[in-house]
Design a protein around this motif. Structure first.
Motif, PDB file in Angstrom:
ATOM      1  N   ASN B  18       2.019   4.282   3.953  1.00 17.22           N
ATOM      2  CA  ASN B  18       3.005   5.073   3.227  1.00 17.22           C
ATOM      3  C   ASN B  18       2.155   5.679   2.240  1.00 17.22           C
ATOM      4  O   ASN B  18       1.223   5.320   1.737  1.00 17.22           O
ATOM      5  CB  ASN B  18       3.824   4.129   2.501  1.00 17.22           C
ATOM      6  N   THR B  20       2.820   8.801  -1.174  1.00 20.06           N
ATOM      7  CA  THR B  20       3.727   9.042  -2.375  1.00 20.06           C
ATOM      8  C   THR B  20       3.637  10.446  -2.813  1.00 20.06           C
ATOM      9  O   THR B  20       2.291  10.522  -3.103  1.00 20.06           O
ATOM     10  CB  THR B  20       4.035   7.994  -3.292  1.00 20.06           C
ATOM     11  N   SER B  22       4.176  13.243  -5.722  1.00 25.11           N
ATOM     12  CA  SER B  22       4.600  13.439  -6.846  1.00 25.11           C
ATOM     13  C   SER B  22       5.396  14.827  -7.058  1.00 25.11           C
ATOM     14  O   SER B  22       4.767  15.769  -6.600  1.00 25.11           O
ATOM     15  CB  SER B  22       3.551  13.280  -7.899  1.00 25.11           C
ATOM     16  N   TYR B  64      11.562   8.864   5.233  1.00 29.04           N
ATOM     17  CA  TYR B  64      11.390   9.187   3.944  1.00 29.04           C
ATOM     18  C   TYR B  64      12.058   8.515   3.326  1.00 29.04           C
ATOM     19  O   TYR B  64      13.352   8.050   3.469  1.00 29.04           O
ATOM     20  CB  TYR B  64      11.652  10.815   3.705  1.00 29.04           C
ATOM     21  N   SER B  65      11.727   8.380   1.856  1.00 27.91           N
ATOM     22  CA  SER B  65      12.219   7.579   0.680  1.00 27.91           C
ATOM     23  C   SER B  65      12.252   8.238  -0.603  1.00 27.91           C
ATOM     24  O   SER B  65      10.887   8.808  -0.704  1.00 27.91           O
ATOM     25  CB  SER B  65      11.950   6.130   0.747  1.00 27.91           C
ATOM     26  N   VAL B  66      13.250   8.300  -1.501  1.00 24.91           N
ATOM     27  CA  VAL B  66      13.079   8.843  -2.832  1.00 24.91           C
ATOM     28  C   VAL B  66      13.517   7.972  -3.832  1.00 24.91           C
ATOM     29  O   VAL B  66      14.156   6.839  -3.681  1.00 24.91           O
ATOM     30  CB  VAL B  66      13.706  10.165  -2.892  1.00 24.91           C
ATOM     31  N   PRO B  75       9.783  11.408  -7.091  1.00 26.49           N
ATOM     32  CA  PRO B  75       8.683  11.351  -6.049  1.00 26.49           C
ATOM     33  C   PRO B  75       9.447  11.201  -4.654  1.00 26.49           C
ATOM     34  O   PRO B  75      10.440  10.641  -4.551  1.00 26.49           O
ATOM     35  CB  PRO B  75       8.121   9.926  -6.607  1.00 26.49           C
ATOM     36  N   THR B  77       8.339   9.474  -0.982  1.00 24.53           N
ATOM     37  CA  THR B  77       7.480   8.618  -0.415  1.00 24.53           C
ATOM     38  C   THR B  77       7.668   8.903   1.341  1.00 24.53           C
ATOM     39  O   THR B  77       8.654   8.838   1.814  1.00 24.53           O
ATOM     40  CB  THR B  77       7.628   6.876  -0.515  1.00 24.53           C
ATOM     41  N   THR B  79       7.110   7.323   4.598  1.00 29.42           N
ATOM     42  CA  THR B  79       6.714   6.118   5.207  1.00 29.42           C
ATOM     43  C   THR B  79       6.134   6.003   6.531  1.00 29.42           C
ATOM     44  O   THR B  79       6.005   7.129   7.310  1.00 29.42           O
ATOM     45  CB  THR B  79       8.021   5.251   5.425  1.00 29.42           C
TER      46      THR B  79
END
Lengths: 109, 116
Positions: B18, B20, B22, B64-66, B75, B77, B79
């Motif tokens: 993963n 991230t 910014s 994806y994640s936020v 941010p 991420t 994955t």
């Protein structure tokens, strides 16, 4: 689904000539349209926007025309300069803004 | 110097990792967005957030994640579930929170993500 598209992927113009970049959209309910300029390796920059209650809007050397009947949007750049060379995107919507694929404008000296 | 700052400029991801990305803004904008751009294509919306601690999926949110714990930061991420992460990622922010006549989004300089 809905889409935003551009008529030509590339456009080459002579320095000093006017440029016209076209865009078609399919969502007849679209209410807000915007043009961005993207230089290589950078993020898009805002150029001009227009609401669906207008047909034309002018900025500095740029004009956006909106034809809701045929769902067509165009960006006109007057007296095109070498610094105008970039990829131009049209987009429509608000929070779920949808972008076209872009037209690469090349200005020949 | 106001604006949107994305970091890093270049990022490499290993298999199964993963990573991230910014995005920070000091424009006092309420709304923030993440887009993915593939070569020769337009921008596709991954996620957006109109207020702290709230966000919505865009067209391509899978993998994806936020998070939006602060107004200034959003941010993203990528994955290990995102099998084709190589792309140019753009973050944007805007004043719009609904009911406005405009939604001019201001973009950062982007992060280019590649897979090793």
């Amino acid at each position: 689904g809905e889409s935003v598209g551009l008529h030509l992927p590339t456009l080459s113009v002579q320095e000093g000539d006017n440029s016209i970049i076209n865009c078609a959209y399919s969502n007849s309910a679209s209410d807000y349209f915007i043009w961005y300029k993207q230089e290589s390796g950078k993020g898009p920059q805002f150029i001009i926007d227009i609401r669906s209650n207008m047909d034309k809007r002018q900025g500095q050397r740029v004009t956006v025309l909106l034809n809701k009947t045929v769902k067509h949007l165009s960006l006109q750049i007057a007296a095109t300069q070498p610094g105008d060379s970039a990829v131009y995107f049209c987009a429509e919507g608000f929070n779920d803004m949808r972008f076209g694929a872009g037209t690469r404008l090349t200005v020949k000296p | 110097d106001g604006g949107i700052t994305q970091s890093p400029k270049y990022l490499f991801r290993k298999e199964g990792q993963n990573v991230t990305l910014s995005c920070e803004q000091n424009l006092n904008h309420d709304a923030m967005y993440w887009y993915r751009q593939d070569p020769g294509q337009g921008l596709r919306l991954i996620y957006y957030s109109q207020i702290v601690n709230d966000f919505q999926k865009g067209d391509i949110a899978e993998g994806y994640s936020v998070s939006r714990e602060k107004k200034e930061s959003f941010p993203l991420t990528v994955t290990s579930a995102q099998k084709n992460p190589t792309a140019f990622y753009l973050c944007a922010s805007s004043m719009w929170t609904g009911g406005s006549a405009k939604n001019i989004q201001y973009f950062g300089a982007g992060t280019r993500l590649s897979v090793l």
